[in-house]
Scaffold this active site. Sequence first.
Site, PDB file in Angstrom:
ATOM      1  N   ALA A  63       0.861  -1.182   0.000  1.00 58.68           N
ATOM      2  CA  ALA A  63       0.000   0.000   0.000  1.00 58.68           C
ATOM      3  C   ALA A  63       0.894   1.227   0.000  1.00 58.68           C
ATOM      4  O   ALA A  63       2.073   1.158   0.372  1.00 58.68           O
ATOM      5  CB  ALA A  63      -0.899  -0.025   1.233  1.00 58.68           C
TER       6      ALA A  63
ATOM      7  N   GLY B 117       0.633  -5.054   0.854  1.00 55.96           N
ATOM      8  CA  GLY B 117      -0.566  -5.084   0.007  1.00 55.96           C
ATOM      9  C   GLY B 117      -0.296  -5.709  -1.351  1.00 55.96           C
ATOM     10  O   GLY B 117      -1.205  -6.258  -1.978  1.00 55.96           O
TER      11      GLY B 117
ATOM     12  N   GLU C   9      -0.625  -9.283  -0.786  1.00 56.80           N
ATOM     13  CA  GLU C   9      -2.059  -9.540  -0.567  1.00 56.80           C
ATOM     14  C   GLU C   9      -2.844  -9.466  -1.878  1.00 56.80           C
ATOM     15  O   GLU C   9      -3.763 -10.253  -2.109  1.00 56.80           O
ATOM     16  CB  GLU C   9      -2.619  -8.527   0.452  1.00 56.80           C
ATOM     17  CG  GLU C   9      -2.080  -8.788   1.860  1.00 56.80           C
ATOM     18  CD  GLU C   9      -2.350  -7.648   2.832  1.00 56.80           C
ATOM     19  OE1 GLU C   9      -2.166  -6.473   2.439  1.00 56.80           O
ATOM     20  OE2 GLU C   9      -2.735  -7.919   3.976  1.00 56.80           O
TER      21      GLU C   9
ATOM     22  N   GLU D 236       4.672  -5.257   7.014  1.00 57.83           N
ATOM     23  CA  GLU D 236       3.988  -4.175   7.744  1.00 57.83           C
ATOM     24  C   GLU D 236       4.525  -4.007   9.159  1.00 57.83           C
ATOM     25  O   GLU D 236       4.588  -2.897   9.691  1.00 57.83           O
ATOM     26  CB  GLU D 236       2.471  -4.446   7.791  1.00 57.83           C
ATOM     27  CG  GLU D 236       1.761  -4.354   6.450  1.00 57.83           C
ATOM     28  CD  GLU D 236       1.763  -5.646   5.645  1.00 57.83           C
ATOM     29  OE1 GLU D 236       2.534  -6.584   6.000  1.00 57.83           O
ATOM     30  OE2 GLU D 236       1.004  -5.729   4.674  1.00 57.83           O
TER      31      GLU D 236
HETATM   32  N1  CO8 Z   1       4.650   3.156  -0.662  1.00 57.99           N
HETATM   33  C1  CO8 Z   1       5.082   4.335  -1.155  1.00 57.99           C
HETATM   34  N2  CO8 Z   1       6.270   4.478  -1.795  1.00 57.99           N
HETATM   35  C2  CO8 Z   1       7.033   3.369  -1.915  1.00 57.99           C
HETATM   36  C3  CO8 Z   1       6.632   2.108  -1.413  1.00 57.99           C
HETATM   37  C4  CO8 Z   1       5.373   2.034  -0.753  1.00 57.99           C
HETATM   38  N3  CO8 Z   1       4.900   0.886  -0.280  1.00 57.99           N
HETATM   39  N4  CO8 Z   1       7.611   1.208  -1.684  1.00 57.99           N
HETATM   40  C5  CO8 Z   1       8.578   1.885  -2.345  1.00 57.99           C
HETATM   41  N5  CO8 Z   1       8.251   3.180  -2.489  1.00 57.99           N
HETATM   42  C6  CO8 Z   1       9.013   4.234  -3.133  1.00 57.99           C
HETATM   43  C7  CO8 Z   1      10.208   4.660  -2.311  1.00 57.99           C
HETATM   44  O1  CO8 Z   1       9.836   5.613  -1.341  1.00 57.99           O
HETATM   45  C8  CO8 Z   1      11.109   5.224  -3.375  1.00 57.99           C
HETATM   46  O2  CO8 Z   1      10.667   6.538  -3.702  1.00 57.99           O
HETATM   47  P1  CO8 Z   1      11.752   7.723  -3.922  1.00 57.99           P
HETATM   48  O3  CO8 Z   1      12.550   7.294  -5.119  1.00 57.99           O
HETATM   49  O4  CO8 Z   1      10.903   8.937  -4.163  1.00 57.99           O
HETATM   50  O5  CO8 Z   1      12.571   7.764  -2.685  1.00 57.99           O
HETATM   51  C9  CO8 Z   1      10.833   4.351  -4.591  1.00 57.99           C
HETATM   52  O6  CO8 Z   1       9.594   3.721  -4.332  1.00 57.99           O
HETATM   53  C10 CO8 Z   1      11.898   3.276  -4.781  1.00 57.99           C
HETATM   54  O7  CO8 Z   1      12.023   2.567  -3.566  1.00 57.99           O
HETATM   55  P2  CO8 Z   1      13.446   2.367  -2.839  1.00 57.99           P
HETATM   56  O8  CO8 Z   1      14.365   3.500  -3.136  1.00 57.99           O
HETATM   57  O9  CO8 Z   1      13.157   2.105  -1.382  1.00 57.99           O
HETATM   58  O10 CO8 Z   1      13.964   1.060  -3.584  1.00 57.99           O
HETATM   59  P3  CO8 Z   1      14.894  -0.095  -2.974  1.00 57.99           P
HETATM   60  O11 CO8 Z   1      15.210  -0.979  -4.139  1.00 57.99           O
HETATM   61  O12 CO8 Z   1      16.001   0.474  -2.183  1.00 57.99           O
HETATM   62  O13 CO8 Z   1      13.932  -0.905  -1.948  1.00 57.99           O
HETATM   63  C11 CO8 Z   1      11.910  -1.994  -1.277  1.00 57.99           C
HETATM   64  C12 CO8 Z   1      12.813  -1.559  -2.447  1.00 57.99           C
HETATM   65  C13 CO8 Z   1      12.616  -3.051  -0.421  1.00 57.99           C
HETATM   66  C14 CO8 Z   1      10.643  -2.571  -1.886  1.00 57.99           C
HETATM   67  C15 CO8 Z   1      11.585  -0.751  -0.395  1.00 57.99           C
HETATM   68  O14 CO8 Z   1      11.124   0.288  -1.234  1.00 57.99           O
HETATM   69  C16 CO8 Z   1      10.535  -0.996   0.637  1.00 57.99           C
HETATM   70  O15 CO8 Z   1      10.833  -1.579   1.673  1.00 57.99           O
HETATM   71  N6  CO8 Z   1       9.291  -0.542   0.400  1.00 57.99           N
HETATM   72  C17 CO8 Z   1       8.227  -0.597   1.371  1.00 57.99           C
HETATM   73  C18 CO8 Z   1       7.684  -1.998   1.502  1.00 57.99           C
HETATM   74  C19 CO8 Z   1       6.584  -2.030   2.545  1.00 57.99           C
HETATM   75  O16 CO8 Z   1       6.773  -1.761   3.715  1.00 57.99           O
HETATM   76  N7  CO8 Z   1       5.354  -2.410   2.111  1.00 57.99           N
HETATM   77  C20 CO8 Z   1       4.233  -2.511   2.978  1.00 57.99           C
HETATM   78  C21 CO8 Z   1       3.414  -1.259   2.964  1.00 57.99           C
HETATM   79  S1  CO8 Z   1       2.102  -1.287   4.148  1.00 57.99           S
HETATM   80  C22 CO8 Z   1       0.947  -2.247   3.413  1.00 57.99           C
HETATM   81  O17 CO8 Z   1       1.082  -2.715   2.323  1.00 57.99           O
HETATM   82  C23 CO8 Z   1      -0.287  -2.466   4.220  1.00 57.99           C
HETATM   83  C24 CO8 Z   1      -1.390  -3.047   3.390  1.00 57.99           C
HETATM   84  C25 CO8 Z   1      -2.660  -2.815   4.117  1.00 57.99           C
HETATM   85  C26 CO8 Z   1      -3.875  -3.148   3.268  1.00 57.99           C
HETATM   86  C27 CO8 Z   1      -4.119  -2.180   2.185  1.00 57.99           C
HETATM   87  C28 CO8 Z   1      -5.464  -1.566   2.330  1.00 57.99           C
HETATM   88  C29 CO8 Z   1      -5.667  -0.512   1.335  1.00 57.99           C
END
Ligand code: CO8
Length: 259
Positions: A67, A110, A113, A133
């Site tokens: 998400a 998400g 999911e 999460e």
């Molecule tokens: N949301 C928003 N932006 C994101 C997300 C995300 N989930 N994941 C990555 N991005 C963005 C980063 O902020 C980054 O943006 P910017 O270039 O502007 O800084 C860009 O994408 C590239 O990401 P990274 O630079 O971090 O790339 P890496 O290769 O270093 O890392 C990862 C990749 C490991 C995937 C890392 O980005 C990461 O850990 N992302 C977050 C993963 C996460 O925590 N996901 C869970 C989110 S919570 C959730 O899903 C709850 C669901 C609930 C149900 C939904 C109901 C609607």
Amino acid sequence: MDNILLEFPYNQHEHIALVTLHRPKVLNALSTDLMNELLECLTRLDNNPNVRVIILTGSDRAFAAGADIAQMVSASPIDQINDHRFKTWEMLKLITKPIIAAVNGFALGGGCELAMSCDFIVAGDEAKFSQPEIKIGTIPGAGGTQRLTRAIGKSKAMMMVLTGEMIDAKSALDWGLVAKVVPANTLLQETFEIAKSISERAPVAVKLAKEAVNKSFEMSLKDGMDFERRNFYLTFSSADQKEGMKAFIEKRSPKYLGN
Ligand code: CO8
């Protein structure tokens, strides 16, 4: 649609559609807009009688990284309720046609999911799955604790949900989260071949079979068996069942019309 790409017919196949999540700058983070567009697109494909199978994919780098955290960071519970995001997720369950998730790269939170909400997952060999999460102070909210547990069992699901660590495609296959792992660069081609095979089956029977398998998550064995039997009887009201069995007896390929 800004966040979703649609190709239909896909690969010049009259019955297969390809839907691609497209927010490359944020690894296909699932914003409210993206989810609304996805639901609208899938509903339209479900209503199109020419479509028989839908493939849902992302990019080489990410199916979806979860998400949209930026959208949630300062949200209150009431914001979450008023956002209707969960209604969108619920409505995905109403799609009657098979949806195959073709996953390359990250399927996290998400994103994992969403892949699990599809009917099955085909993964590229570099794919990574997690429910991360817990690392950002929350828990899965779109089925991660439920669908993952049913897919891989309590012990492994608990480990994934409590650590938030990723698993690779091989573990996802060994544990039963994904149906097949293929070389990453052939993911769409291999998924297309599976979709083609499903598209050659009787469309009504495919829908009834999907519905019956999904019921197994929600019913006792006895009720599920009863439900399956009703759907089995129901196939005998279709012209396609007559055609399928007749074609077998006549040693020819069936021609299914979807009725
Ligand atoms: N949301 C928003 N932006 C994101 C997300 C995300 N989930 N994941 C990555 N991005 C963005 C980063 O902020 C980054 O943006 P910017 O270039 O502007 O800084 C860009 O994408 C590239 O990401 P990274 O630079 O971090 O790339 P890496 O290769 O270093 O890392 C990862 C990749 C490991 C995937 C890392 O980005 C990461 O850990 N992302 C977050 C993963 C996460 O925590 N996901 C869970 C989110 S919570 C959730 O899903 C709850 C669901 C609930 C149900 C939904 C109901 C609607």
